[in-house]
Design a protein around this motif. Structure first.
Motif, mmCIF file in Angstrom:
data_model
loop_
_atom_site.group_PDB
_atom_site.id
_atom_site.type_symbol
_atom_site.label_atom_id
_atom_site.label_comp_id
_atom_site.label_asym_id
_atom_site.label_seq_id
_atom_site.Cartn_x
_atom_site.Cartn_y
_atom_site.Cartn_z
ATOM 1 N N ASP A 2 -21.660 -41.583 1.174
ATOM 2 C CA ASP A 2 -20.983 -40.681 0.235
ATOM 3 C C ASP A 2 -19.478 -40.881 0.333
ATOM 4 O OD1 ASP A 2 -23.474 -39.551 -0.196
ATOM 5 O OD2 ASP A 2 -23.132 -37.906 1.235
ATOM 6 N N VAL A 3 -18.829 -40.656 -0.794
ATOM 7 C CA VAL A 3 -17.372 -40.754 -0.835
ATOM 8 C C VAL A 3 -16.850 -39.423 -1.365
ATOM 9 C CG1 VAL A 3 -15.499 -41.859 -2.109
ATOM 10 C CG2 VAL A 3 -17.251 -43.251 -1.056
ATOM 11 N N TRP A 4 -15.761 -38.958 -0.792
ATOM 12 C CA TRP A 4 -15.200 -37.669 -1.220
ATOM 13 C C TRP A 4 -14.551 -37.817 -2.586
ATOM 14 C CZ3 TRP A 4 -16.039 -32.883 -0.035
ATOM 15 C CH2 TRP A 4 -15.127 -31.890 -0.446
ATOM 16 N N TRP A 5 -14.919 -36.909 -3.466
ATOM 17 C CA TRP A 5 -14.410 -36.967 -4.838
ATOM 18 C C TRP A 5 -13.622 -35.713 -5.138
ATOM 19 C CZ3 TRP A 5 -16.672 -35.779 -10.162
ATOM 20 C CH2 TRP A 5 -15.964 -36.468 -11.149
ATOM 21 N N GLN A 6 -12.365 -35.889 -5.454
ATOM 22 C CA GLN A 6 -11.492 -34.737 -5.670
ATOM 23 C C GLN A 6 -10.844 -34.852 -7.048
ATOM 24 O OE1 GLN A 6 -10.346 -32.071 -3.116
ATOM 25 N NE2 GLN A 6 -10.176 -31.372 -5.253
ATOM 26 N N PRO A 7 -11.536 -34.372 -8.119
ATOM 27 C CA PRO A 7 -10.902 -34.448 -9.439
ATOM 28 C C PRO A 7 -9.709 -33.492 -9.486
ATOM 29 C CG PRO A 7 -13.212 -33.770 -9.592
ATOM 30 C CD PRO A 7 -12.827 -33.683 -8.157
ATOM 31 N N LYS A 8 -8.697 -33.883 -10.235
ATOM 32 C CA LYS A 8 -7.485 -33.050 -10.311
ATOM 33 C C LYS A 8 -7.802 -31.646 -10.802
ATOM 34 C CE LYS A 8 -3.536 -36.088 -10.782
ATOM 35 N NZ LYS A 8 -3.795 -37.354 -11.475
ATOM 36 N N GLY A 9 -7.336 -30.639 -10.068
ATOM 37 C CA GLY A 9 -7.488 -29.249 -10.493
ATOM 38 C C GLY A 9 -8.909 -28.709 -10.330
#
Ligand code: DAH
Length: 329
Positions: A257-264
């Motif tokens: 798994d890869v950490w996914w941080q969409p803006k906002g």
């Protein structure tokens, strides 16, 4: 001489009918009205005739000259008018049309990037067919006919024995059957699943399969290779985790798994690939001795990987061919 004059006129009339462009008109002018032209020659002859004929012949000759001159002028004017009309059709002040040059689709770009990273890690690239046998897609990968794992994938069957491949793993089978270890290869391509289409899943997507078979391959090498890939692809600071999992064709198995941080938005773990050590049953199915060889395998979804990298949150947009979206990459 009178006869000659009227003969000349009919020859001229004939010549005149052939004229279709300004250049041949100019040639005609030189032929008849030029300094050494036919009319001038007739005037030269005119000097030699007896006096009493001069009046009649002179008149006829002048008439001929004027006639030729005016026909010439008429046609010249007509050509000029045509030319200026044509020029009016082109508005030279209009801005030019800019040709738009196409670009590679985001998926192609992503695939190319993945291929080049794995090539730099010593992998070759192979492809297999999208229409696959049930045997290669499931059976040889250790999914027996009644194995519950077969329910994990809703499949487009073509008939009892053939289907649209649901993953690129059958290409592993093809490679291992056709070449001797060591094998170190990636296998990109399209895969199909009969799923409900949503922001997260589509009936068609791309995977890259990986396989390394040799005498002393370890799980640590698998992790090292995948982490090296992640860092090159997402950047050094990528946040990842391996999570124990299950696949019929690998044991042990894991998901990455890869950490996914969409803006906002709130961040979350996004699964990008499955992997593991090749199950000995798979080796037996392809005629490789599991006592002699070990191997690792992995399979990653390209759309998900691209979405994670470029911050895209709806998979469908990758299949829409919308230039407003595609031209951003
Ligand atoms: N084929 C699996 C899928 O489509 C992905 C996968 C998992 C491939 C583990 C592998 C593997 O080669 O070792 O979900």
């Amino acid at each position: 001489m009178i006869n000659k004059i009227s003969e000349t006129r009919s020859i001229f009339d004939n010549d005149f009918l052939q004229i279709s462009d300004p250049q041949s008109l100019e040639e005609l002018r030189i032929k008849y009205l030029g300094r050494k032209g036919i009319i001038q020659q007739l005037f030269d002859e005119f000097k030699e005739i007896p006096r009493d004929e001069k009046k009649v012949v002179g008149q006829a000759l002048n008439e001929l000259k004027n006639y030729i001159q005016s026909r010439y002028e008429e046609l010249k004017a007509k050509f000029e008018e045509e030319k200026s009309k044509q020029e009016l059709l082109f508005d030279v002040t209009l801005p030019g049309r800019v040709k738009t040059i196409g670009s590679k689709h985001l998926i192609t770009q992503t695939l190319n990037e993945i291929k080049s990273i794995f090539k730099s890690l010593g992998f070759s690239v192979y492809e297999g067919p999208e229409i696959e046998s049930d045997y290669n897609n499931f059976e040889a990968l250790n999914f027996p006919a009644d194995h519950p794992a077969r329910d994990m994938q809703d499949t487009f069957f073509i008939n009892e024995n053939f289907l649209l491949r649901t993953h690129t793993s059958p290409v592993q089978i093809r490679l291992m059957k056709s070449m001797k270890p060591p094998i170190r290869a990636i296998m990109p391509g399209k895969v199909y699943r009969n799923e409900v289409i949503s922001a997260k899943s589509y009936c068609l997507f791309h995977q890259v399969e990986g396989l390394y078979v040799d005498k002393d391959v370890t799980f640590a090498e698998l992790k090292g290779t995948l982490v090296a890939f992640l860092k090159q692809f997402f950047g050094k600071d990528v946040k990842y985790r391996f999570r124990a999992s299950f696949f019929p064709f690998t044991d042990p198995s894991a998901e990455l798994d890869v950490w996914w941080q969409p803006k906002g938005k709130e961040g979350r773990w996004l699964e990008v690939l499955g992997c593991g050590m090749v199950d000995p049953n798979v080796f037996i199915n392809v005629g490789i001795d599991p006592e002699e060889y070990v191997g690792y395998a992995f399979g990653m979804g390209i759309e998900r990987t691209a979405m994670r990298k470029y911050g895209i949150d709806d998979i469908r947009i990758l299949f829409d061919s919308d230039i407003r979206f595609l031209s951003q990459f």
